[in-house]
Design a protein around this motif. Structure first.
Motif, PDB file in Angstrom:
ATOM      1  N   GLU A 218      10.188  17.961 -41.756  1.00 24.76           N
ATOM      2  CA  GLU A 218       8.926  17.412 -41.261  1.00 24.76           C
ATOM      3  C   GLU A 218       7.948  18.518 -40.900  1.00 24.76           C
ATOM      4  O   GLU A 218       6.746  18.419 -41.165  1.00 24.76           O
ATOM      5  CB  GLU A 218       9.204  16.513 -40.062  1.00 24.76           C
ATOM      6  CG  GLU A 218       9.951  15.238 -40.426  1.00 24.76           C
ATOM      7  CD  GLU A 218      10.372  14.448 -39.208  1.00 24.76           C
ATOM      8  OE1 GLU A 218       9.721  14.591 -38.156  1.00 24.76           O
ATOM      9  OE2 GLU A 218      11.344  13.687 -39.309  1.00 24.76           O
ATOM     10  N   LEU A 222       4.305  19.286 -42.675  1.00 27.44           N
ATOM     11  CA  LEU A 222       3.056  19.421 -41.936  1.00 27.44           C
ATOM     12  C   LEU A 222       2.370  20.747 -42.262  1.00 27.44           C
ATOM     13  O   LEU A 222       1.142  20.806 -42.440  1.00 27.44           O
ATOM     14  CB  LEU A 222       3.349  19.330 -40.433  1.00 27.44           C
ATOM     15  CG  LEU A 222       2.145  19.120 -39.506  1.00 27.44           C
ATOM     16  CD1 LEU A 222       1.370  17.878 -39.894  1.00 27.44           C
ATOM     17  CD2 LEU A 222       2.607  19.034 -38.066  1.00 27.44           C
ATOM     18  N   LEU A 259       5.960   9.831 -41.856  1.00 32.45           N
ATOM     19  CA  LEU A 259       5.217  11.033 -42.222  1.00 32.45           C
ATOM     20  C   LEU A 259       4.808  10.977 -43.694  1.00 32.45           C
ATOM     21  O   LEU A 259       3.692  11.358 -44.055  1.00 32.45           O
ATOM     22  CB  LEU A 259       6.072  12.266 -41.948  1.00 32.45           C
ATOM     23  CG  LEU A 259       5.429  13.628 -42.242  1.00 32.45           C
ATOM     24  CD1 LEU A 259       4.152  13.802 -41.436  1.00 32.45           C
ATOM     25  CD2 LEU A 259       6.408  14.747 -41.943  1.00 32.45           C
ATOM     26  N   LEU A 270      -2.751  14.006 -39.093  1.00 31.72           N
ATOM     27  CA  LEU A 270      -1.907  15.121 -39.500  1.00 31.72           C
ATOM     28  C   LEU A 270      -2.573  16.468 -39.293  1.00 31.72           C
ATOM     29  O   LEU A 270      -1.913  17.499 -39.321  1.00 31.72           O
ATOM     30  CB  LEU A 270      -1.525  14.980 -40.979  1.00 31.72           C
ATOM     31  CG  LEU A 270      -0.642  13.788 -41.348  1.00 31.72           C
ATOM     32  CD1 LEU A 270      -0.400  13.758 -42.846  1.00 31.72           C
ATOM     33  CD2 LEU A 270       0.678  13.849 -40.605  1.00 31.72           C
ATOM     34  N   THR A 281       3.094  12.873 -35.191  1.00 24.67           N
ATOM     35  CA  THR A 281       1.816  13.472 -35.538  1.00 24.67           C
ATOM     36  C   THR A 281       0.879  13.322 -34.377  1.00 24.67           C
ATOM     37  O   THR A 281       0.772  12.264 -33.765  1.00 24.67           O
ATOM     38  CB  THR A 281       1.226  12.770 -36.778  1.00 24.67           C
ATOM     39  OG1 THR A 281       1.131  11.387 -36.495  1.00 24.67           O
ATOM     40  CG2 THR A 281       2.100  12.975 -37.991  1.00 24.67           C
TER      41      THR A 281
END
Length: 733
Positions: A218, A222, A259, A270, A281
């Motif tokens: 994750e 990002l 996500l 985001l 987020t």
């Protein structure tokens, strides 16, 4: 297995000499390395390396020869194992002796490796991690990231690389988990600093090592998204999904699915600053542009550049309209106390509790909060079970773990308003922004935890009113509560009511502490010790601890001391642990009578149960013992059950734990007059005799009784209890 190497009680302040340039340096974050100053010290034999590594993992603490034998050979030691351990230590002493000083010193029955003046890589690594958390909490993410990089730079590969010993795999896994946690925290800090592009290759390398770790995936997604690489971000998610399916037949958690959806729709959230340690987020600052990065105008994005305010400046009172997601945690609180390394038994309960916590972490936020109540009498192992399960499932709560000792057994238990203040500060709320009123603190606490996954452990709760303000509002959080009472008012909670360990579990716990060979050498004496401890984990631990520090005692010697009921509770005491003290805490918590005849005294009822014949008693027999009506007797007995001082294996049947019975008899001798004790014994004895006379008359109605009942049975029981001979005998206890 703990690898803390700071100085512990038990080793005096002995310091090896030598200046800083010539001090010893030990490394276990990779293959074992030993240096004295700039010169390497050769520790070549595998057995010697295993012994030294075990001593480093327990540095500054006494280690017995028996523990070293178990560490090096496991369950199948050779006959000469003790001699080989002594030989290995002798060789290590020759290697480590410098300038007349000796860091490897003897202790009663074992040894202690002194490292206070040494440089140990795992200590420096942990110091860097602690410094990073402090700096992050103080609003210095750059300094925190630097401290973490310095600590992670000490790793030279896989911890304990090349070491083959029974303990190595568990120790290696523990150290790798600590490394992984540091890497996650570093990623959070770097993301908060806007270093997205620089972070991509590092996170990619970590994900290659841990291909199914969704938290790293994750963070990489990002970082890629914020670097304008939306397609690559989606590829990472698909790769993790494929790997999980192929290796485990599992789908990714809900978090990574959310996500993926956010990336596909170009969710502007985001682009915000994620709270350190959160997978959620973060909300975008007001006025931030929407859409994926490649569609944004040039210039600093939210979270980039010096204009971004640090998370520590958040004041909820000044931003009432902000989303709860925008409250960034300065770092993930990790407040769980250490769990015991020799945890044993409770396999079914541990699986159940772990499953409940994992399920709670993965459920949607709109679902109800999952609360698990672990209850049972003092010394039954509630805290050990709760902490063991919490540590095992901590990774499912990426936003941290909170812990509070509610001190339910103290005369002044922890006030919810004080616990809330401590939790809020741990979650990053400045002290000046913590409201004064309990209700306002609870509301802010729920707001900060909204949309986050945090595990809360509330240990030793006194009652439900102490717990309610401390419950989060989010269904993605989970709470584990331990308490001696039943906590019946905790509606909707899943309950685990712990009972005594069975013989197999008790033996595993006892043998795991004293050593399997020592317990197996005296099987009959070991069985006697287990019987004396009656399945109470605290008693088993204390008995085993006494044997561990008395290497010349036989198990039979301890069994004989425990078998003398006059001194059993005296023997179950070591340092600050005592079975009697544990029981006294529960006893003190019993409510005092208000002086009216309608409220029986539960403390007096408990005392009298200690002098009643047998550990099992029926409701009718207890009524005679207390000299009360059946209704009032049942009320006071159920009060003792709720307090964790009495068991009720069936309706109308009650059982006092063997050790609690000894404690109750002590309190009766100290607080009841001799006349009162004799009267109580006389009443219950007459009742037993009378009930047997009546039961005997049922199948032989024409036969004259040998003696009239001394006590009318109708005084203490319902007529239905002797409706037939079998029921009468059961009612007699």
């Amino acid at each position: 297995m703990s690898t803390t190497v700071t100085r512990r009680a038990g080793c005096p302040d002995e310091r090896p000499g030598g200046d800083a340039a010539e001090k010893w340096r030990y490394g276990i974050l990779g293959a074992l390395e030993v240096h004295h100053g700039s010169r390497p010290a050769a520790v070549e034999r595998p057995r010697h390396r295993a012994v030294l590594t075990w001593l480093l993992l327990h540095a500054d603490r006494p280690v017995t020869t028996e523990q070293l034998v178990d560490a090096v050979w496991g369950e199948n030691p050779v006959a000469t194992a003790r001699g080989r351990v002594h030989a290995a230590v002798s060789e290590l002493r020759k290697t480590l002796r410098t300038g007349g000083s000796q860091p490897l010193v003897s202790r009663t029955g074992g040894y202690c490796l002194l490292t206070r003046e040494a440089d140990v890589d795992v200590v420096r690594f942990r110091q860097g991690l602690d410094a990073a958390r402090r700096l992050s909490c103080g609003g210095d993410p750059a300094g925190a990231a630097s401290a973490l990089r310095e600590g992670l730079g000490l790793w030279r590969g896989t911890a304990l690389a090349g070491l083959e010993a029974p303990f190595a795999e568990a120790a290696r896994a523990h150290l790798e988990e600590e490394r992984f946690a540091a890497q996650e925290l570093l990623a959070d800090l770097e993301l908060s600093l806007g270093r997205h592009q620089e972070l991509v290759p590092e996170l990619g390398a970590v994900l290659d090592r841990y291909p199914t770790r969704e938290g790293i995936a994750e963070r990489l997604v990002l970082a890629l998204y914020r670097s304008g690489r939306q397609t690559d971000a989606l590829a990472v998610i698909r790769r993790v999904r494929l790997r999980l399916g192929e290796e485990y037949g599992l789908d990714p958690g809900r978090s990574i699915g959310d996500l993926e959806s956010a990336v596909l729709r170009g969710d502007p959230a985001l682009l915000g600053v994620p709270g350190a340690g959160t997978r959620e987020t973060a909300a975008v600052a007001p006025g931030a542009p929407a859409g994926p990065p490649e569609q944004q105008p040039a210039g600093p994005l939210p979270g980039e550049g010096p204009a971004q305010a640090p998370a520590r400046d958040f004041d909820p009172s000044l931003a009432p309209d902000m989303s709860p997601c925008s409250v960034a945690l300065p770092f993930r609180p990790a407040q769980l106390p250490p769990t015991v390394a020799d945890f044993a038994g409770r396999c079914a309960e541990l699986r159940e509790l772990q499953g409940l916590l994992r399920h709670a972490a993965g459920q949607p936020g709109e679902c109800g909060l999952r609360v698990c109540a672990v209850t049972g009498p003092g010394g039954i192992g509630k805290t050990a079970l709760a902490l063991h399960a919490a540590h095992r499932t901590a990774a499912h709560f990426p936003d941290g773990q909170l812990h509070a000792d509610l001190r339910g057994g103290d005369r002044a238990p922890a006030a919810p308003t004080e616990v809330l203040a401590a939790f809020l500060r741990a979650l990053g709320v400045p002290a000046g922004a913590v409201p004064a009123e309990e209700e306002a603190r609870a509301a802010l606490y729920r707001s900060v935890l909204a949309h986050r996954r945090v595990l809360v452990v509330l240990d030793d709760a006194r009652d439900v009113t102490q717990i309610r303000p401390l419950l989060p509002g989010s269904g993605r959080c989970a709470v584990v509560v331990t308490g001696r009472g039943k906590l019946a008012g905790l509606l909707g909670a899943h309950r685990l009511d712990l009972e005594r360990l069975d013989d197999t579990e008790a033996h595993a716990l006892f043998a795991g502490i004293v050593g399997r060979r020592r317990a197996a050498a005296e099987p009959e004496a070991t069985a006697e010790v287990l019987t004396a401890c009656a399945g109470l984990p605290l008693a088993l631990r204390i008995a085993a601890a006494r044997l561990t520090v008395r290497r010349h005692w036989t198990v039979a010697a301890l069994a004989a001391r425990l078998g003398d009921h006059v001194r059993t509770l005296d023997e179950l005491h070591v340092d600050d642990l005592a079975v009697r003290t544990c029981f006294a805490t529960s006893y003190r918590r019993l409510p005092a009578p208000d002086g009216s005849e309608r409220t029986p005294d539960p403390a007096r009822a408990f005392r009298l149960l200690g002098i009643a014949p047998g550990s099992m008693i029926s409701l009718a027999a207890a009524a005679a013992l207390f000299d009360l009506s059946p209704a009032r007797t049942e009320a006071v007995l159920e009060q003792l059950v709720d307090a964790g001082l009495l068991e009720s294996p069936a309706p109308g049947r009650y059982r006092l734990h063997e050790l609690l019975r000894l404690f109750a008899a002590e309190r009766a001798a100290a607080e009841e007059s001799q006349a009162a004790r004799r009267a109580a014994i006389g009443r219950v004895t007459d009742w037993y005799l009378s009930s047997r006379v009546e039961a005997d008359a049922l199948p032989f109605p024409g036969r004259p009784r040998t003696a009239p009942p001394a006590v009318p049975l109708t005084s203490y029981r319902e007529d239905r209890l002797v409706a037939d001979g079998g029921a009468g005998l059961r009612a007699a206890g």
